[in-house]
Write an enzyme that holds these catalytic residues in place. Structure first.
Site, PDB file in Angstrom:
ATOM      1  CG  ASN A  76     -12.753  -1.771   0.987  1.00 43.56           C
ATOM      2  OD1 ASN A  76     -11.986  -2.601   1.469  1.00 43.56           O
ATOM      3  ND2 ASN A  76     -12.359  -0.868   0.104  1.00 43.56           N
ATOM      4  CG  HIS A 106      -6.670  -4.807  -2.997  1.00 41.75           C
ATOM      5  ND1 HIS A 106      -6.459  -3.451  -3.056  1.00 41.75           N
ATOM      6  CD2 HIS A 106      -5.789  -5.350  -3.871  1.00 41.75           C
ATOM      7  CE1 HIS A 106      -5.493  -3.192  -3.923  1.00 41.75           C
ATOM      8  NE2 HIS A 106      -5.062  -4.338  -4.427  1.00 41.75           N
ATOM      9  CE1 TYR A 153      -4.232  -1.389  -0.223  1.00 41.50           C
ATOM     10  CE2 TYR A 153      -3.624  -2.716   1.670  1.00 41.50           C
ATOM     11  CZ  TYR A 153      -4.489  -2.431   0.637  1.00 41.50           C
ATOM     12  OH  TYR A 153      -5.639  -3.189   0.453  1.00 41.50           O
TER      13      TYR A 153
HETATM   14  P1  CMP Z   1      -8.273  -0.858  -1.299  1.00 44.64           P
HETATM   15  O1  CMP Z   1      -8.957  -0.909  -2.606  1.00 44.64           O
HETATM   16  O2  CMP Z   1      -7.631  -2.089  -0.784  1.00 44.64           O
HETATM   17  O3  CMP Z   1      -7.165   0.311  -1.363  1.00 44.64           O
HETATM   18  C1  CMP Z   1      -6.770   1.076  -0.244  1.00 44.64           C
HETATM   19  C2  CMP Z   1      -7.577   0.782   0.975  1.00 44.64           C
HETATM   20  O4  CMP Z   1      -7.508   1.748   2.008  1.00 44.64           O
HETATM   21  C3  CMP Z   1      -9.053   0.763   0.601  1.00 44.64           C
HETATM   22  O5  CMP Z   1      -9.345  -0.351  -0.192  1.00 44.64           O
HETATM   23  C4  CMP Z   1      -9.712   0.821   1.986  1.00 44.64           C
HETATM   24  O6  CMP Z   1      -9.717  -0.448   2.616  1.00 44.64           O
HETATM   25  C5  CMP Z   1      -8.732   1.708   2.763  1.00 44.64           C
HETATM   26  N1  CMP Z   1      -9.175   3.084   2.960  1.00 44.64           N
HETATM   27  C6  CMP Z   1      -9.465   3.628   4.160  1.00 44.64           C
HETATM   28  N2  CMP Z   1      -9.787   4.916   4.040  1.00 44.64           N
HETATM   29  C7  CMP Z   1      -9.705   5.226   2.724  1.00 44.64           C
HETATM   30  C8  CMP Z   1      -9.925   6.434   1.971  1.00 44.64           C
HETATM   31  N3  CMP Z   1     -10.302   7.577   2.555  1.00 44.64           N
HETATM   32  N4  CMP Z   1      -9.773   6.373   0.636  1.00 44.64           N
HETATM   33  C9  CMP Z   1      -9.385   5.221   0.037  1.00 44.64           C
HETATM   34  N5  CMP Z   1      -9.153   4.068   0.720  1.00 44.64           N
HETATM   35  C10 CMP Z   1      -9.322   4.052   2.049  1.00 44.64           C
END
Ligand code: CMP
Length: 134
Positions: free
Chosen positions: A114, A117, A51
């Site tokens: 969520n 990924h 990340y």
């Molecule tokens: P993912 O698609 O795995 O990519 C980054 C992850 O950060 C996202 O899903 C969420 O699980 C987490 N996340 C938490 N806060 C935010 C935010 N404000 N914007 C984007 N991702 C977030």
């Protein structure tokens, strides 16, 4: 054929096997072939790397703590147009914005939790598959 990286996040794995199975079945029904699969707790340095594009953002610390909090299911998938097709199947990052019937609509609890990924583009897919599957 294109490859992409898919991950079922810790809160879904912790909730029990049924949700993991349902999500994998949705992916399967959408025409993806599973070519790599493991359940593992990812080490912190790997997740920080994974990340890395979010480093410095307010949610980065919580995100790394959350993803390393327990086992995830790591999946390598193959299909024509896999990257875009999987992004469509999972829906928007925030489950509240995710289209009806998408994985995040059905299984996502919050912006952070969520459910899943998926790689955002082919470059990320190659990078993420390299990090996770070597
Ligand atoms: P993912 O698609 O795995 O990519 C980054 C992850 O950060 C996202 O899903 C969420 O699980 C987490 N996340 C938490 N806060 C935010 C935010 N404000 N914007 C984007 N991702 C977030």
């Amino acid at each position: 054929m294109q490859q992409t990286y898919f991950m079922i996040k810790p809160e879904i794995v912790a909730a029990g096997d049924q949700k993991v199975g349902e999500i994998l079945a949705m992916v399967n029904r959408a025409g993806f072939r599973i070519t790599g699969l493991a359940m593992r707790t990812l080490p912190q340095d790997l997740v920080e790397d994974f990340y890395g594009e979010h480093k410095g953002k307010p949610f980065y610390g919580d995100l790394v703590a959350y993803i390393t909090s327990g086992p995830v299911v790591t999946v390598r998938l193959e299909r024509e147009n896999a990257v875009a097709a999987l992004r469509e199947l999972i829906g928007a990052t925030n489950p509240r914005d995710a289209a009806t019937g998408t994985i995040r609509d059905l299984y996502g609890a919050s912006l952070q939790n969520n459910a899943v990924h998926a790689s955002a583009n082919p470059e990320d897919s190659a990078r993420e598959l390299g990090l996770i599957f070597g």
